[in-house]
Design a protein around this motif. Structure first.
Motif, PDB file in Angstrom:
ATOM      1  N   LEU A 102     -87.860  16.614 -34.467  1.00 57.11           N
ATOM      2  CA  LEU A 102     -89.055  16.843 -33.551  1.00 57.11           C
ATOM      3  C   LEU A 102     -89.909  17.686 -34.202  1.00 57.11           C
TER       4      LEU A 102
ATOM      5  N   VAL B 225     -92.678  18.438 -29.284  1.00 53.93           N
ATOM      6  CA  VAL B 225     -93.105  17.235 -29.186  1.00 53.93           C
ATOM      7  C   VAL B 225     -91.784  16.547 -29.509  1.00 53.93           C
ATOM      8  N   CYS B 226     -91.050  15.825 -28.417  1.00 50.51           N
ATOM      9  CA  CYS B 226     -90.019  15.219 -28.699  1.00 50.51           C
ATOM     10  C   CYS B 226     -90.274  13.664 -29.147  1.00 50.51           C
ATOM     11  N   PRO B 227     -89.032  13.423 -29.703  1.00 47.79           N
ATOM     12  CA  PRO B 227     -89.219  11.622 -30.031  1.00 47.79           C
ATOM     13  C   PRO B 227     -89.212  10.817 -28.787  1.00 47.79           C
ATOM     14  N   ASN B 228     -89.740   9.742 -28.937  1.00 42.41           N
ATOM     15  CA  ASN B 228     -89.697   8.932 -27.732  1.00 42.41           C
ATOM     16  C   ASN B 228     -88.239   8.326 -27.446  1.00 42.41           C
ATOM     17  N   THR B 229     -88.179   8.063 -26.232  1.00 43.24           N
ATOM     18  CA  THR B 229     -86.915   7.494 -25.800  1.00 43.24           C
ATOM     19  C   THR B 229     -86.621   6.352 -26.876  1.00 43.24           C
ATOM     20  N   ILE B 230     -85.053   6.301 -26.996  1.00 43.68           N
ATOM     21  CA  ILE B 230     -84.754   5.211 -28.085  1.00 43.68           C
ATOM     22  C   ILE B 230     -83.724   4.386 -27.003  1.00 43.68           C
TER      23      ILE B 230
ATOM     24  N   TYR C  84     -82.347   9.829 -34.946  1.00 45.18           N
ATOM     25  CA  TYR C  84     -83.883   9.725 -34.496  1.00 45.18           C
ATOM     26  C   TYR C  84     -84.495  10.694 -35.297  1.00 45.18           C
TER      27      TYR C  84
END
Length: 69
Positions: free
Chosen positions: A33, A10-15, A30
């Protein structure tokens, strides 16, 4: 026995970082994950790591997950 199940990440959201005037980029932090696997996640590597300098424009962070198998 073969491990044929891929890790699930599960990747972090777009920054999106908004710069003030005259800046050529920014240091960006960031969140870590989240990764799971049937054979246990041993390590995760994000390149470039959190806190790295990113120039103006789109950048890609590569994520590699290592499992016990």
């Amino acid at each position: 026995v073969e491990d044929r199940e891929d890790p699930v990440v599960v990747c972090p959201n777009t920054i999106i970082v908004h710069l003030g005037g005259g800046e050529c980029g920014a240091f960006v932090n960031y969140a870590p994950l989240s990764a799971t696997d049937n054979c246990a996640v041993v390590d995760t590597v994000m390149t470039p790591p959190s806190g790295s300098w990113f120039p103006i424009g789109d950048s890609i962070v590569e994520i590699v997950i290592y499992d016990a198998a």
